[in-house]
Motif scaffolding. Structure first.
Motif, mmCIF file in Angstrom:
data_model
loop_
_atom_site.group_PDB
_atom_site.id
_atom_site.type_symbol
_atom_site.label_atom_id
_atom_site.label_comp_id
_atom_site.label_asym_id
_atom_site.label_seq_id
_atom_site.Cartn_x
_atom_site.Cartn_y
_atom_site.Cartn_z
ATOM 1 N N UNK A 138 0.815 -1.220 0.000
ATOM 2 C CA UNK A 138 0.000 0.000 0.000
ATOM 3 C C UNK A 138 0.848 1.270 0.000
ATOM 4 N N UNK A 139 2.146 1.111 0.005
ATOM 5 C CA UNK A 139 3.044 2.262 0.020
ATOM 6 C C UNK A 139 3.902 2.240 -1.244
ATOM 7 N N UNK A 140 4.803 3.213 -1.373
ATOM 8 C CA UNK A 140 5.724 3.265 -2.494
ATOM 9 C C UNK A 140 7.147 3.180 -1.964
ATOM 10 N N UNK A 141 8.095 3.090 -2.879
ATOM 11 C CA UNK A 141 9.496 3.026 -2.477
ATOM 12 C C UNK A 141 9.983 4.329 -1.859
ATOM 13 N N UNK A 142 9.187 5.372 -1.947
ATOM 14 C CA UNK A 142 9.547 6.657 -1.338
ATOM 15 C C UNK A 142 8.762 6.934 -0.062
ATOM 16 N N UNK A 143 8.030 5.947 0.416
ATOM 17 C CA UNK A 143 7.248 6.119 1.643
ATOM 18 C C UNK A 143 8.101 5.757 2.856
ATOM 19 N N UNK A 144 8.396 6.746 3.679
ATOM 20 C CA UNK A 144 9.179 6.509 4.890
ATOM 21 C C UNK A 144 8.373 6.975 6.090
ATOM 22 N N UNK A 145 7.760 6.055 6.839
ATOM 23 C CA UNK A 145 7.006 6.452 8.034
ATOM 24 C C UNK A 145 7.913 7.146 9.044
ATOM 25 N N UNK A 146 7.353 8.062 9.779
ATOM 26 C CA UNK A 146 8.169 8.816 10.737
ATOM 27 C C UNK A 146 8.816 7.919 11.793
ATOM 28 N N UNK A 147 8.157 6.811 12.120
ATOM 29 C CA UNK A 147 8.759 5.943 13.130
ATOM 30 C C UNK A 147 9.898 5.099 12.563
ATOM 31 N N UNK A 148 10.201 5.290 11.260
ATOM 32 C CA UNK A 148 11.340 4.601 10.657
ATOM 33 C C UNK A 148 12.496 5.564 10.354
ATOM 34 N N UNK A 149 12.362 6.805 10.768
ATOM 35 C CA UNK A 149 13.451 7.754 10.545
ATOM 36 C C UNK A 149 14.743 7.266 11.195
ATOM 37 N N UNK A 150 14.650 6.680 12.386
ATOM 38 C CA UNK A 150 15.850 6.197 13.076
ATOM 39 C C UNK A 150 16.523 5.067 12.305
ATOM 40 N N UNK A 151 15.718 4.216 11.655
ATOM 41 C CA UNK A 151 16.292 3.126 10.861
ATOM 42 C C UNK A 151 17.065 3.693 9.664
ATOM 43 N N UNK A 152 16.493 4.704 9.018
ATOM 44 C CA UNK A 152 17.196 5.326 7.906
ATOM 45 C C UNK A 152 18.462 6.027 8.389
ATOM 46 N N UNK A 153 18.385 6.671 9.549
ATOM 47 C CA UNK A 153 19.558 7.344 10.099
ATOM 48 C C UNK A 153 20.670 6.342 10.401
ATOM 49 N N UNK A 154 20.297 5.156 10.880
ATOM 50 C CA UNK A 154 21.300 4.136 11.162
ATOM 51 C C UNK A 154 21.973 3.672 9.866
#
Length: 492
Positions: A138-154
């Motif tokens: 239901x999302x796209x490859x550019x969908x980054x939920x706010x609760x996953x910001x830390x995962x992207x930062x890591x």
């Protein structure tokens, strides 16, 4: 029963024969070209180190194509590339990294003496899942939920640590002022500032020399509240209003000329090359004049049917004028990265006409034009000439690309085709010189007419010499006598 066993054995025998035949055919297919590193490492020869190229190497399957692309970029005289490193390609499962694709790009770029500005983005499926919507479909490859910001930062911090000293410039995301690039959600400047705030400290902890670039914004006139995006000027204003200045070291800028020349005046309601000056004005108004700008996408398109394209000769003229403008007038711009060197596969549409080389690695006229500029060759005689490099502006933030992987970049280049550890690369063929001259004549038509008349006289003289050397001696009645199918009585 025996009959069925015989049939099964016969079928098995045919399957074995088929496998042997497939193996034999595959054994006869030549292996793809090897991509052995060149020894010693190459050096980019350039007298205009601000020239940069945007590449699409991450989508290449065969390693030799990565190497060949970077060789052509080096021979063109560009010492820096902007390359995309998708999070989704590298961390396909939580804490499970596959660096192979990124490593081979880095390996060949270093071998060719080319520095990399890395763009990070593209969300893996596991990070797009949320508590209220566990289905990533239901999302796209550019969908980054706010609760996953830390995962992207890591991930960004791990990337910065792995390539510290090799890749120090990291662009966070891409064109977040477009709904498509923000996961088809309403664009959210405050949300992007939160993303910058989340990644900034971990990246600098992993690599103290890292330069975090705020994402380049798409040039657009979309008004506030539009479901498609937001005007890039308004979006940048909103970033500063939400405190973004403390969370990036440089700003990436996307600026295209479309159908206008680079000198067209910047206007808030117009999209042209100098729109970058309006973005710079926003930075100055917010006391951020010391923050450098990296133009990570720029250029013109020469598709014959796209309404936003120009003629091929105009593309050459406009691109060279824009590169000169960046060097001479925009002291705040560190790099001018042209979009795009090559696509791994054709799009069969107007994007193909942004490229500098086709899928078969055949350079287009724009390649030779930029090569002649970047390496200091005269457009007519194509011989090296001395260039006096205007120093870039001072007072920049840390970790800029000046002198990075340039080798002897500031020294005069050797004659075209010369050896040594430098760029190599043959000068443009004659048909390309014509395109370059057409571009120059478009600015000086009178001089072009004089040269055209002189060229016609030379051609007439050469034609008379050729006629005298032909078997028919220049006699128009005897032309074609050397062809048996065209023999006539007058040929005897």
């Amino acid at each position: 029963m025996v009959k069925w066993i015989k049939r099964l054995l016969s079928l098995l025998a045919w399957m074995i024969r088929l496998l042997v035949a497939v193996w034999a055919v595959n054994a006869l297919v030549p292996a793809p070209p090897r991509a052995a590193l060149e020894v010693p490492d190459r050096v980019v020869e350039t007298v205009h180190p601000h020239v940069c190229m945007h590449t699409r190497l991450i989508d290449e399957v065969e390693e030799w194509k990565i190497q060949r692309t970077l060789q052509l970029v080096r021979e063109m005289g560009a010492n820096t590339i902007v390359e995309f490193f998708p999070w989704a390609y590298i961390e396909r499962s939580p804490d499970q990294y596959d660096w192979s694709s990124a490593d081979r790009i880095v390996r060949h770029a270093r071998n060719q003496g080319i520095h990399i500005i890395a763009r990070l983005g593209l969300v893996p499926g596991w990070a797009r899942q949320t508590a209220d919507d566990p289905r990533a479909e239901r999302s796209t490859l550019n969908t980054l939920p706010t609760d996953r910001f830390d995962d992207f930062a890591q991930f960004a911090a791990d990337f910065a640590a792995r390539y510290a000293g090799i890749i120090d410039h990291l662009i966070i995301w891409n064109e977040p002022n477009l709904a498509f690039e923000w996961g088809y959600q309403q664009v959210d400047p405050r949300g992007y500032v939160d993303l910058l705030r989340t990644v900034y400290t971990p990246i600098h902890a992993a690599n103290p020399h890292a330069v975090v670039l705020a994402a380049g914004l798409a040039p657009t006139l979309e008004p506030a509240g539009s479901p498609n995006g937001l005007n890039d000027i308004l979006y940048l204003e909103a970033l500063y209003a939400n405190g973004a200045a403390d969370y990036f070291d440089a700003l990436a800028v996307h600026t295209y000329g479309f159908t206008e020349p680079p000198g067209a005046e910047p206007q808030p309601d117009a999209l042209n090359f100098r729109r970058a000056e309006l973005l710079r004005a926003v930075m100055v108004e917010h006391g951020d004049a010391d923050t450098p700008v990296y133009i990570t996408e720029m250029g013109w398109n020469d598709h014959p049917r796209w309404t936003k394209a120009v003629h091929a000769s105009q593309r050459v003229t406009y691109t060279l004028d824009a590169l000169r403008m960046v060097e001479n007038d925009w002291e705040w711009a560190e790099k001018a990265c042209l979009w795009v060197f090559r696509y791994p596969y054709p799009t069969f549409s107007y994007p193909d006409n942004f490229t500098f080389a086709n899928t078969e690695f055949q350079p287009r006229p724009i390649y030779y034009a930029v090569q002649a500029y970047a390496r200091g060759w005269e457009e007519t005689s194509l011989t090296p000439k001395e260039k006096t490099k205007k120093p870039r502006g001072g007072g920049k933030k840390k970790g800029l690309l000046e002198g990075k992987y340039l080798g002897g970049g500031g020294a005069p280049p050797p004659p075209p085709g010369g050896g040594g550890g430098g760029g190599g690369g043959a000068p443009p063929p004659p048909q390309i010189i014509k395109v370059l001259n057409d571009a120059r004549h478009s600015l000086h038509p009178a001089a072009g007419a004089d040269r055209a008349r002189a060229g016609a006289r030379r051609a007439a003289g050469r034609g008379a010499e050729r006629l005298r050397d032909l078997p028919h001696g220049g006699n128009p009645r005897r032309r074609g006598c050397q062809l048996p199918a065209l023999r006539r009585r007058h040929c005897r």
